[in-house]
Design an enzyme around this catalytic site. Structure first.
Site, PDB file in Angstrom:
ATOM      1  N   GLY A   1       0.769  -1.255   0.000  1.00 49.62           N
ATOM      2  CA  GLY A   1       0.000   0.000   0.000  1.00 49.62           C
ATOM      3  C   GLY A   1       0.789   1.288   0.000  1.00 49.62           C
ATOM      4  O   GLY A   1       0.297   2.318  -0.471  1.00 49.62           O
TER       5      GLY A   1
ATOM      6  N   ASP B   1      -4.063   1.976  11.028  1.00 45.01           N
ATOM      7  CA  ASP B   1      -5.435   1.602  11.333  1.00 45.01           C
ATOM      8  C   ASP B   1      -5.443   1.074  12.771  1.00 45.01           C
ATOM      9  O   ASP B   1      -5.227   1.822  13.707  1.00 45.01           O
ATOM     10  CB  ASP B   1      -5.852   0.556  10.286  1.00 45.01           C
ATOM     11  CG  ASP B   1      -7.331   0.260  10.266  1.00 45.01           C
ATOM     12  OD1 ASP B   1      -8.130   1.192  10.398  1.00 45.01           O
ATOM     13  OD2 ASP B   1      -7.692  -0.922  10.090  1.00 45.01           O
TER      14      ASP B   1
ATOM     15  N   THR C   1       0.013  -4.074  12.352  1.00 44.00           N
ATOM     16  CA  THR C   1       1.035  -4.270  11.327  1.00 44.00           C
ATOM     17  C   THR C   1       2.275  -3.417  11.596  1.00 44.00           C
ATOM     18  O   THR C   1       3.392  -3.926  11.651  1.00 44.00           O
ATOM     19  CB  THR C   1       0.465  -3.891   9.937  1.00 44.00           C
ATOM     20  OG1 THR C   1      -0.836  -4.465   9.811  1.00 44.00           O
ATOM     21  CG2 THR C   1       1.353  -4.391   8.828  1.00 44.00           C
ATOM     22  N   LEU C   2       2.046  -2.133  11.796  1.00 48.67           N
ATOM     23  CA  LEU C   2       3.184  -1.238  12.013  1.00 48.67           C
ATOM     24  C   LEU C   2       3.911  -1.542  13.309  1.00 48.67           C
ATOM     25  O   LEU C   2       5.133  -1.452  13.384  1.00 48.67           O
ATOM     26  CB  LEU C   2       2.712   0.219  12.035  1.00 48.67           C
ATOM     27  CG  LEU C   2       2.904   0.993  10.754  1.00 48.67           C
ATOM     28  CD1 LEU C   2       2.479   2.436  10.940  1.00 48.67           C
ATOM     29  CD2 LEU C   2       4.363   0.937  10.306  1.00 48.67           C
TER      30      LEU C   2
ATOM     31  N   LYS D   1      -6.145   6.639  11.094  1.00 45.09           N
ATOM     32  CA  LYS D   1      -7.546   6.475  11.515  1.00 45.09           C
ATOM     33  C   LYS D   1      -7.532   6.249  13.022  1.00 45.09           C
ATOM     34  O   LYS D   1      -7.594   5.097  13.469  1.00 45.09           O
ATOM     35  CB  LYS D   1      -8.146   5.221  10.867  1.00 45.09           C
ATOM     36  CG  LYS D   1      -8.751   5.396   9.507  1.00 45.09           C
ATOM     37  CD  LYS D   1      -9.580   4.156   9.185  1.00 45.09           C
ATOM     38  CE  LYS D   1      -9.176   3.564   7.869  1.00 45.09           C
ATOM     39  NZ  LYS D   1      -9.901   2.318   7.547  1.00 45.09           N
TER      40      LYS D   1
ATOM     41  N   ASP E   1      -5.750  -0.250  -1.626  1.00 39.68           N
ATOM     42  CA  ASP E   1      -6.615  -1.088  -2.446  1.00 39.68           C
ATOM     43  C   ASP E   1      -7.862  -1.570  -1.726  1.00 39.68           C
ATOM     44  O   ASP E   1      -7.977  -1.506  -0.507  1.00 39.68           O
ATOM     45  CB  ASP E   1      -5.839  -2.337  -2.870  1.00 39.68           C
ATOM     46  CG  ASP E   1      -5.642  -3.295  -1.685  1.00 39.68           C
ATOM     47  OD1 ASP E   1      -5.193  -2.825  -0.618  1.00 39.68           O
ATOM     48  OD2 ASP E   1      -5.963  -4.491  -1.812  1.00 39.68           O
TER      49      ASP E   1
ATOM     50  N   ARG F   1      -5.512   0.926  -6.625  1.00 36.89           N
ATOM     51  CA  ARG F   1      -4.230   1.442  -6.118  1.00 36.89           C
ATOM     52  C   ARG F   1      -3.720   2.593  -6.975  1.00 36.89           C
ATOM     53  O   ARG F   1      -2.970   3.442  -6.515  1.00 36.89           O
ATOM     54  CB  ARG F   1      -3.167   0.335  -6.112  1.00 36.89           C
ATOM     55  CG  ARG F   1      -3.407  -0.777  -5.107  1.00 36.89           C
ATOM     56  CD  ARG F   1      -2.164  -1.651  -4.994  1.00 36.89           C
ATOM     57  NE  ARG F   1      -2.408  -2.903  -4.294  1.00 36.89           N
ATOM     58  CZ  ARG F   1      -2.357  -3.063  -2.974  1.00 36.89           C
ATOM     59  NH1 ARG F   1      -2.107  -2.035  -2.199  1.00 36.89           N
ATOM     60  NH2 ARG F   1      -2.574  -4.239  -2.435  1.00 36.89           N
TER      61      ARG F   1
HETATM   62  P1  IMP Z   1      -3.510  -2.495  10.926  1.00 30.33           P
HETATM   63  O1  IMP Z   1      -2.665  -3.650  11.361  1.00 30.33           O
HETATM   64  O2  IMP Z   1      -4.937  -2.649  11.283  1.00 30.33           O
HETATM   65  O3  IMP Z   1      -2.989  -1.148  11.377  1.00 30.33           O
HETATM   66  O4  IMP Z   1      -3.482  -2.574   9.347  1.00 30.33           O
HETATM   67  C1  IMP Z   1      -2.999  -1.548   8.596  1.00 30.33           C
HETATM   68  C2  IMP Z   1      -2.995  -1.970   7.153  1.00 30.33           C
HETATM   69  O5  IMP Z   1      -4.302  -2.365   6.744  1.00 30.33           O
HETATM   70  C3  IMP Z   1      -2.616  -0.792   6.298  1.00 30.33           C
HETATM   71  O6  IMP Z   1      -1.228  -0.721   6.079  1.00 30.33           O
HETATM   72  C4  IMP Z   1      -3.389  -1.073   5.032  1.00 30.33           C
HETATM   73  O7  IMP Z   1      -2.643  -1.908   4.187  1.00 30.33           O
HETATM   74  C5  IMP Z   1      -4.616  -1.805   5.499  1.00 30.33           C
HETATM   75  N1  IMP Z   1      -5.745  -0.847   5.664  1.00 30.33           N
HETATM   76  C6  IMP Z   1      -6.242  -0.369   6.813  1.00 30.33           C
HETATM   77  N2  IMP Z   1      -7.259   0.476   6.596  1.00 30.33           N
HETATM   78  C7  IMP Z   1      -7.372   0.555   5.253  1.00 30.33           C
HETATM   79  C8  IMP Z   1      -8.249   1.303   4.381  1.00 30.33           C
HETATM   80  O8  IMP Z   1      -9.114   2.081   4.777  1.00 30.33           O
HETATM   81  N3  IMP Z   1      -8.064   1.100   3.043  1.00 30.33           N
HETATM   82  C9  IMP Z   1      -7.106   0.264   2.546  1.00 30.33           C
HETATM   83  N4  IMP Z   1      -6.274  -0.428   3.310  1.00 30.33           N
HETATM   84  C10 IMP Z   1      -6.415  -0.289   4.653  1.00 30.33           C
HETATM   85 MG    MG Z   2      -0.343  -1.462   4.285  1.00 38.68          MG
END
Ligand code: IMP
Ligand code: MG
Length: 170
Positions: free
Chosen positions: A38, A98, A102-103, A126, A154, A160
Site C-alpha cells: 500500500g 489503522d 502491522t506497524l 484512523k 486497495d 491502487r
Molecule cells: P492495521 O494492522 O490494522 O494497522 O493494518 C494496517 C494496514 O491495513 C494498512 O497498512 C493497510 O494496508 C490496510 N488498511 C487499513 N485500513 C485501510 C483502508 O481504509 N483502506 C485500505 N487499506 C487499509
Molecule cells: Mg499497508
C-alpha cells in the site's frame, strides 16, 4: 467512490512531510523502509521530495491473517529489508495506520536489529480504530473511520492507481 483527499492536497502534504524529514536528517544517511504494498506510491513520491539526505530504499512486507477490511493481531513478516539496518537511521513509511498491529510488529522487528534510530511516517491515520499503542512521528492526514482506496491503497487489489484518496462505496 467519494474523493476524500484530492491530488493537489496529497502533493502539498507530501512536500510538507518531506521538508520535515529533510530538516531532521540533513547531511545524514537514512534508510527508508516502504511497507508493501500500500505505501509504494506514497514512498516513491516522498523520497523524491526529500532533499539533502543520503537515502537508501528498501521494503518490508507483512500480512495479517484477517480479511481485506479487518486486520487481526497476528502479523507475519513475508519480506524483511536486505540492506543493513543496524546502526542506521531508519524511517518506516506506511500508507495508513489503522488498528496498528502491522506497524507495531514491523517496528519491533526493525528495532530488534538495533538501528541508530527508528521513526515512522504514515500518510493517513484512523485514530478511532487504534487497538495497540504505537508512536508515529509524521502523519499526513487524520481521517474518519471509513475504508479508503487510491494512492496505493486497495480494495481486493483494485484502485491502487487512483491519484487521489477516496472513500470506498460499492
Ligand atoms: P492495521 O494492522 O490494522 O494497522 O493494518 C494496517 C494496514 O491495513 C494498512 O497498512 C493497510 O494496508 C490496510 N488498511 C487499513 N485500513 C485501510 C483502508 O481504509 N483502506 C485500505 N487499506 C487499509
Ligand atoms: Mg499497508
Amino acid at each position: 467512490m467519494r474523493i476524500l483527499i484530492d491530488e493537489e492536497a496529497i502533493k502539498l502534504k507530501v512536500k510538507e512531510l518531506a521538508n520535515k524529514i529533510s530538516e531532521k536528517y540533513r547531511g545524514k544517511e537514512l534508510v527508508v523502509v516502504c511497507v508493501l504494498k500500500g505505501a509504494f506510491i506514497f514512498a516513491a513520491d516522498l523520497v523524491r521530495e526529500i532533499e539533502g539526505v543520503d537515502i537508501f530504499c528498501d521494503f518490508v512486507k507483512a500480512s495479517s491473517y484477517g480479511m481485506n477490511t479487518v486486520s487481526t493481531g497476528e502479523v507475519r513478516i513475508e519480506y524483511f529489508p536486505e540492506i543493513e539496518i543496524s546502526g542506521k537511521n531508519v524511517l518506516i513509511v506506511d500508507d495508513i495506520l489503522d488498528a496498528g498491529y502491522t506497524l507495531k510488529k514491523i517496528k519491533e522487528e526493525i528495532e530488534a536489529k538495533n538501528p541508530k534510530s527508528c521513526e515512522v511516517c504514515v500518510l493517513l491515520d484512523k485514530p478511532a480504530r487504534r487497538a495497540v499503542d504505537i508512536k508515529v512521528d509524521y502523519v499526513g492526514f487524520e481521517i474518519p473511520n471509513e475504508f479508503v482506496v487510491g494512492y496505493g491503497m486497495d480494495c481486493a487489489e483494485r484502485y491502487r492507481n487512483l491519484k487521489y484518496v477516496a472513500i470506498y462505496e460499492e
